[in-house]
Design a protein around this motif. Structure first.
Motif, short mmCIF file in Angstrom:
data_model
loop_
_atom_site.label_atom_id
_atom_site.label_comp_id
_atom_site.label_asym_id
_atom_site.label_seq_id
_atom_site.Cartn_x
_atom_site.Cartn_y
_atom_site.Cartn_z
N THR A 57 0.83 -1.19 0.00
CA THR A 57 0.00 0.00 0.00
C THR A 57 0.88 1.25 0.00
OG1 THR A 57 -1.76 1.19 1.19
CG2 THR A 57 -0.17 -0.01 2.54
N ASP A 59 0.47 5.80 -0.62
CA ASP A 59 -0.30 6.98 -0.99
C ASP A 59 0.64 8.14 -1.32
OD1 ASP A 59 0.69 7.71 1.48
OD2 ASP A 59 -1.26 7.94 2.45
N SER A 75 -3.34 6.88 -4.58
CA SER A 75 -3.10 5.71 -3.74
C SER A 75 -3.03 4.47 -4.62
CB SER A 75 -4.20 5.53 -2.68
OG SER A 75 -5.43 5.20 -3.27
N ASN A 77 -3.03 0.09 -4.01
CA ASN A 77 -3.13 -1.05 -3.09
C ASN A 77 -3.10 -2.33 -3.91
OD1 ASN A 77 -3.88 0.09 -0.22
ND2 ASN A 77 -5.09 1.26 -1.70
N THR A 285 6.79 4.97 -6.04
CA THR A 285 5.89 5.05 -4.91
C THR A 285 6.68 4.80 -3.63
OG1 THR A 285 5.32 2.70 -5.09
CG2 THR A 285 3.88 4.28 -6.21
N GLY A 287 5.81 3.37 0.23
CA GLY A 287 4.75 2.80 1.05
C GLY A 287 5.23 1.68 1.93
#
Length: 298
Positions: A57, A59, A75, A77, A285, A287
């Motif tokens: 995950t 964001d 986001s 996931n 990203t 996360g």
């Protein structure tokens, strides 16, 4: 050697088709941090199933300087279940045990960006590996192999989320593990990988090469093992479109993650949980990765 199946070689899942950062769509074939303990220790001859539960995950989508630069309400996931089938033969080559394996990821990818949302579920890019070589020198174990990521996952260039990368990745692997297979004590594992990517023919985009490592250090209290695990990736060559470099620095990505791990030996079945928090990232990203893994012998 009950714990050995929680290591060795790579697994695959897909990441989201986020803006073109750090390889096309900001994704790589290998989900960093997949391996931790006993990475290089092959089990005795036989056929095995390893099951990897995976959740990623994020964001935050970072730029060249590691600053958040994603679209509004970004986001991603990813939830996956990846069965890994391993067969260890009785053959010996150059003093090494010979094995073969395949991974079939079943994944769900959900992406939200700038008010748009897309969800995809299905089979991702599988891995095939007909030759894994494993050596043992007392309490030190080695593995040498090359994983091939096959573009079997669905892909569309206009999608916000994709299940596959739409290109092949060839990944040489060298791993080493040191531990006492007959009792308690410390354990250290290291897995070195290097990615070579073919061109995505739908976009004429070739993602750059990347060097990365999974690592772990732990103590086995028998049956409980606790420690730390992490990963580091650095892209070494530029991304290119139609042969021309993308962006100012080729969209080269980098990421570092660290977190805890726990393994419990439930009879003959090792069960491991690990969490890796990405402490820094550029052109990627940023996360968290979560893993729940178990191994079974047929």
């Amino acid at each position: 050697m009950k714990n050995h199946l929680l290591g060795a070689a790579a697994i695959v899942t897909a990441t989201a088709a986020t803006p073109a950062l750090a390889s096309e769509g900001g994704r790589t074939a290998y989900p960093n941090g997949a391996e931790a303990l006993t990475i290089a220790a092959l089990p005795p001859p036989g056929t095995y199933l390893l099951n990897y539960g995976y959740y990623y995950t994020a964001d935050r989508l970072n730029d060249d300087n590691g600053n958040s630069a994603g679209p509004p309400d970004f986001s991603v996931n990813i939830v996956g279940d990846i069965p890994r089938f391993v067969h260890v033969t009785n053959l010996k080559v150059l003093g090494a045990s010979v094995a073969m394996q395949a991974f079939v990821p079943i994944i769900n990818v959900n992406v939200h960006a700038g008010g748009a949302r897309q969800n995809k579920f299905g089979i991702g890019d599988i891995i095939v590996n007909p030759l894994v070589l494993g050596w043992q020198r007392k309490n030190t174990f080695f593995v040498a192999t090359m994983d091939t990521f096959v573009p079997t996952g669905s892909y569309k260039r206009t999608n916000l989320a994709n299940l596959g990368n739409n290109y092949w990745t060839f990944q040489p692997v060298l791993a080493v593990t040191h531990f006492n297979p007959r009792g308690s004590g410390p354990e250290v594992s290291l897995k070195l990988m290097y990615d070579f990517n073919t061109k995505n023919r739908d976009t004429n985009y070739r993602s750059g090469q990347a060097a990365h490592v999974d690592f772990a250090a732990a103590y086995n209290f028998n049956p409980l093992t606790v420690g730390i695990t992490g990963y580091y990736l650095k892209q070494t060559t530029d991304d290119k479109v139609n042969g021309a470099r993308v962006g100012v620095n080729g969209n080269k990505g980098e990421v570092f993650a660290l977190g805890p791990l726990v393994r419990y030996q439930a009879g003959k079945v090792p069960i491991a949980f690990q969490w890796q928090h990405e402490l820094s990232a550029t052109n990627r990203t940023q996360g968290d990765s979560f893993w729940l893994k178990a191994a079974f012998r047929f």
